[in-house]
Scaffold this motif. Sequence first.
Motif, PDB file in Angstrom:
ATOM      1  N   ALA A 144       0.824  -1.217   0.000  1.00 56.89           N
ATOM      2  CA  ALA A 144       0.000   0.000   0.000  1.00 56.89           C
ATOM      3  C   ALA A 144       0.856   1.265   0.000  1.00 56.89           C
ATOM      4  CB  ALA A 144      -0.926  -0.007   1.215  1.00 56.89           C
ATOM      5  N   ASP A 145       2.068   1.173   0.557  1.00 60.15           N
ATOM      6  CA  ASP A 145       2.928   2.367   0.601  1.00 60.15           C
ATOM      7  C   ASP A 145       3.345   2.840  -0.777  1.00 60.15           C
ATOM      8  OD1 ASP A 145       6.014   1.176   0.231  1.00 60.15           O
ATOM      9  OD2 ASP A 145       4.555  -0.246   1.008  1.00 60.15           O
ATOM     10  N   GLY A 148      -0.230   6.606  -3.458  1.00 60.15           N
ATOM     11  CA  GLY A 148      -0.735   7.712  -2.645  1.00 60.15           C
ATOM     12  C   GLY A 148      -2.137   7.362  -2.175  1.00 60.15           C
ATOM     13  N   SER A 149      -2.653   8.093  -1.179  1.00 57.70           N
ATOM     14  CA  SER A 149      -3.915   7.654  -0.582  1.00 57.70           C
ATOM     15  C   SER A 149      -5.089   7.682  -1.566  1.00 57.70           C
ATOM     16  CB  SER A 149      -4.231   8.431   0.692  1.00 57.70           C
ATOM     17  OG  SER A 149      -4.431   9.771   0.366  1.00 57.70           O
ATOM     18  N   SER A 150      -5.112   8.642  -2.488  1.00 58.66           N
ATOM     19  CA  SER A 150      -6.287   8.667  -3.378  1.00 58.66           C
ATOM     20  C   SER A 150      -6.213   7.527  -4.406  1.00 58.66           C
ATOM     21  CB  SER A 150      -6.478  10.037  -4.030  1.00 58.66           C
ATOM     22  OG  SER A 150      -5.480  10.254  -4.967  1.00 58.66           O
ATOM     23  N   SER A 151      -5.013   7.251  -4.952  1.00 59.02           N
ATOM     24  CA  SER A 151      -4.975   6.121  -5.896  1.00 59.02           C
ATOM     25  C   SER A 151      -5.135   4.792  -5.177  1.00 59.02           C
ATOM     26  CB  SER A 151      -3.744   6.115  -6.796  1.00 59.02           C
ATOM     27  OG  SER A 151      -2.658   6.685  -6.184  1.00 59.02           O
ATOM     28  N   LEU A 152      -4.731   4.750  -3.916  1.00 59.37           N
ATOM     29  CA  LEU A 152      -4.924   3.538  -3.127  1.00 59.37           C
ATOM     30  C   LEU A 152      -6.427   3.246  -2.991  1.00 59.37           C
ATOM     31  CD1 LEU A 152      -3.568   1.400  -1.260  1.00 59.37           C
ATOM     32  CD2 LEU A 152      -3.801   3.020   0.605  1.00 59.37           C
ATOM     33  N   ASN A 153      -7.172   4.267  -2.584  1.00 60.00           N
ATOM     34  CA  ASN A 153      -8.620   4.083  -2.440  1.00 60.00           C
ATOM     35  C   ASN A 153      -9.274   3.714  -3.754  1.00 60.00           C
ATOM     36  OD1 ASN A 153      -8.615   4.586   0.256  1.00 60.00           O
ATOM     37  ND2 ASN A 153      -8.936   6.798   0.022  1.00 60.00           N
ATOM     38  N   SER A 177       0.996  -2.741   4.346  1.00 57.85           N
ATOM     39  CA  SER A 177       2.311  -2.415   3.804  1.00 57.85           C
ATOM     40  C   SER A 177       3.354  -3.012   4.731  1.00 57.85           C
ATOM     41  CB  SER A 177       2.512  -0.902   3.732  1.00 57.85           C
ATOM     42  OG  SER A 177       3.901  -0.625   3.658  1.00 57.85           O
ATOM     43  N   SER A 180       5.753  -0.045   6.001  1.00 54.65           N
ATOM     44  CA  SER A 180       5.269   0.885   7.037  1.00 54.65           C
ATOM     45  C   SER A 180       4.586   0.179   8.208  1.00 54.65           C
ATOM     46  CB  SER A 180       4.277   1.884   6.417  1.00 54.65           C
ATOM     47  OG  SER A 180       3.026   1.249   6.200  1.00 54.65           O
ATOM     48  N   MET A 182       1.561  -0.856   8.037  1.00 59.08           N
ATOM     49  CA  MET A 182       0.133  -0.575   7.894  1.00 59.08           C
ATOM     50  C   MET A 182      -0.684  -1.876   7.869  1.00 59.08           C
ATOM     51  SD  MET A 182      -1.462   1.422   4.661  1.00 59.08           S
ATOM     52  CE  MET A 182      -3.184   1.734   4.424  1.00 59.08           C
TER      53      MET A 182
END
Length: 202
Positions: A144-145, A148-153, A177, A180, A182
């Motif tokens: 997931a790292d 970025g958060s928007s492309s992840l979602n 991840s 990280s 996560m």
Amino acid sequence: MKIHTAEFIISNTDVSKCPKDRLPEYAFIGRSNVGKSSLINMLMQRKDLAKTSGKPGKTQLINHFKINNTWLLVDLPGYGYAQVSKSKRKSFQKFIQDYFLQREQLVCSFVLIDIRHDPQKVDLDFMQFLGENKVPFCIVFTKADKLGSSSLNKQVTSYKKKLLQYWEEVPTSFITSSTSGMGREEFLQFIDGVNESFSIDS
Ligand code: GDP
């Protein structure tokens, strides 16, 4: 859940030689290079419990580990790597299939998916196989790292949307991840919950 002990038990290609313990067992599987070894090491907070390597297709055995003396973690061979010869691929497909069809201790499987990639036939086929044989599974999105958060979602949403073309509901999923950490807490909590349903104090 705190990880107090994580011991390697045995590696083999024969389901009948897997440990006889009646502990609840959780299997990790996915395409080669999906980040399975890194995830297992991250979850267990061990550097090299599972072997990580840049060489896909290396882990071709059923590897059993005993965690906290209360549950078993199984590191299965990666599937679907083109450079493994066809005959070899077939042979590990057979023992992987035998494992899922015969292993009574198995309570949940984790199908790992690299979150950067769109749904791949080999993964969807594998989930289909599990579903048809009533093997419970969750999806674990890895790396997931790397997004970025928007492309992840966006990736997670579109993956789930694709799954709904085949399934009535989306299986439980985790976003992780290994770099990280996560998703670690949530993931271990899930295992804790399942273990508790087997009245095991981990
Ligand atoms: P396996 O073949 O599925 O066991 O995959 P590995 O755990 O060996 O990982 C394959 C490659 O992906 C290695 O180069 C890892 O360092 C890298 N990798 C695995 N997980 C992550 C992650 O969460 N984040 C990042 N950035 N790289 C990862």
